[in-house]
Design an enzyme around this catalytic site. Structure first.
Site, short mmCIF file in Angstrom:
data_model
loop_
_atom_site.label_atom_id
_atom_site.label_comp_id
_atom_site.label_asym_id
_atom_site.label_seq_id
_atom_site.Cartn_x
_atom_site.Cartn_y
_atom_site.Cartn_z
CB SER A 109 14.12 18.75 -66.77
OG SER A 109 14.86 17.99 -65.86
N1 SAH Z 1 13.56 14.62 -63.42
C1 SAH Z 1 13.52 15.65 -62.50
C2 SAH Z 1 14.80 16.71 -62.67
C3 SAH Z 1 15.07 16.64 -61.33
S1 SAH Z 1 16.96 17.33 -61.34
C4 SAH Z 1 12.11 16.40 -62.81
O1 SAH Z 1 11.47 16.00 -63.92
O2 SAH Z 1 11.81 17.06 -62.05
C5 SAH Z 1 17.80 16.01 -60.89
C6 SAH Z 1 17.52 14.98 -59.84
O3 SAH Z 1 18.61 14.01 -59.69
C7 SAH Z 1 17.75 16.04 -58.35
O4 SAH Z 1 16.50 16.04 -57.79
C8 SAH Z 1 18.81 15.51 -57.50
O5 SAH Z 1 18.71 15.20 -56.51
C9 SAH Z 1 18.74 14.21 -58.28
N2 SAH Z 1 20.01 13.23 -58.06
C10 SAH Z 1 21.34 13.62 -58.23
N3 SAH Z 1 22.18 12.71 -58.06
C11 SAH Z 1 21.44 11.76 -57.90
C12 SAH Z 1 21.84 10.14 -57.43
N4 SAH Z 1 23.00 9.89 -57.37
N5 SAH Z 1 20.86 9.28 -57.68
C13 SAH Z 1 19.55 9.82 -57.70
N6 SAH Z 1 19.17 10.91 -57.72
C14 SAH Z 1 20.08 11.88 -57.75
#
Ligand code: SAH
Length: 260
Positions: A109
């Site tokens: 993000s």
């Molecule tokens: N917080 C992260 C942002 C990642 S983007 C950072 O700081 O890098 C969102 C993430 O959510 C992705 O890695 C994606 O694979 C994950 N995601 C999507 N659906 C999900 C679910 N149902 N349960 C857990 N993770 C999920």
């Protein structure tokens, strides 16, 4: 007269000593700065990014009816080595205020959003927090030093595994990472003082609301795949009543569901 010269010499001697002393102190200080720059060549860029986020928050917060961003959130941002969380070929962009790809169609993000969401959770040192969507582990690393325990769930196994290894290597020992579908929360780790969802579902998952403590809060982007997403603040009052408030339009990757 002789005594006079002696005194002057003595004074000059002391002056020279003082100058030499100052030079040594200056040398030590320069050496320390050089050493810390050598230890962390990104410190300056990270400080500049933090200042720009502080300014951005100061500009937009009054509109959102909030006071300034919490100083401890800004401090956590300034201490978190984002360059450790981006793919090696994107390290030069680690301190730009923008999201970056981390593989598997996912993103780390934007730093402002990470700071904003962390601030909205109003973290306290005794809090137990859930994050849904570990991704690179960056948001977890910003939040972890501000709370007692952070449990984070990632659905893409290789991402979850590498984030867990990275967080352990960097010494974030109050973070637990689990591979799974975060829609269902993490009952055994809760109930939670706050929940941070970093992927967008079409609706607020009821299991997450259930796992929130009375008085707890959740930040979650909600919206369809092609519809605009709203960042929503969900608050569970002390009497268990739940209220929601839309904060702003955002763009997150969709929350995936396992087995669907
Ligand atoms: N917080 C992260 C942002 C990642 S983007 C950072 O700081 O890098 C969102 C993430 O959510 C992705 O890695 C994606 O694979 C994950 N995601 C999507 N659906 C999900 C679910 N149902 N349960 C857990 N993770 C999920």
């Amino acid at each position: 007269m002789f005594r006079g010269i002696q005194r002057r010499r003595h004074r000059r001697g002391r002056g020279a000593l003082l100058r030499a002393g100052l030079a040594v102190v200056a040398l030590i200080l320069t050496g320390a700065a050089a050493a810390s720059a050598a230890e962390d060549p990104f410190a300056e860029r990270r400080a500049a990014l933090t200042r720009s986020i502080e300014r951005l928050a100061a500009a937009v917060y009054p509109v959102a009816g909030r006071a300034a961003m919490m100083p401890q959130v800004l401090a956590a941002l300034e201490e978190t080595p984002r360059h450790e969380f981006v793919p090696p070929k994107l390290v030069s962009l680690a301190y730009a205020n923008r999201p970056l790809p981390i593989g598997f169609g996912q993103t780390i993000s934007q730093p402002f959003i990470v700071a904003f969401m962390t601030d909205l959770l109003e973290p306290e040192p005794d809090d137990i927090v859930l994050e849904v969507g570990t991704g690179s582990g960056y948001q977890a690393a910003v939040l972890a030093p501000l709370v007692r325990r952070l449990c984070t769930i990632e659905i893409v196994e290789p991402l979850g595994r590498s984030a867990a290894a990275r967080l352990a290597r960097l010494g974030y020992d109050n973070v637990a990472v689990r591979i799974g579908d975060g829609y269902n929360g993490w009952e055994a780790c809760g109930p939670f003082d706050s929940i941070d969802v970093t992927a967008a579902p079409g609706h607020v998952p009821p299991p997450l609301v259930r796992q929130l403590k009375p008085g707890g809060r959740m930040i979650i982007p909600v919206g369809g795949l092609f519809a605009p997403q709203q960042l929503v603040l969900v608050e569970k009052r002390a009497d268990g009543q739940v209220s929601t408030r839309q904060l702003m339009l955002v763009r997150f990757v969709p929350l995936r569901r396992s087995g669907r």
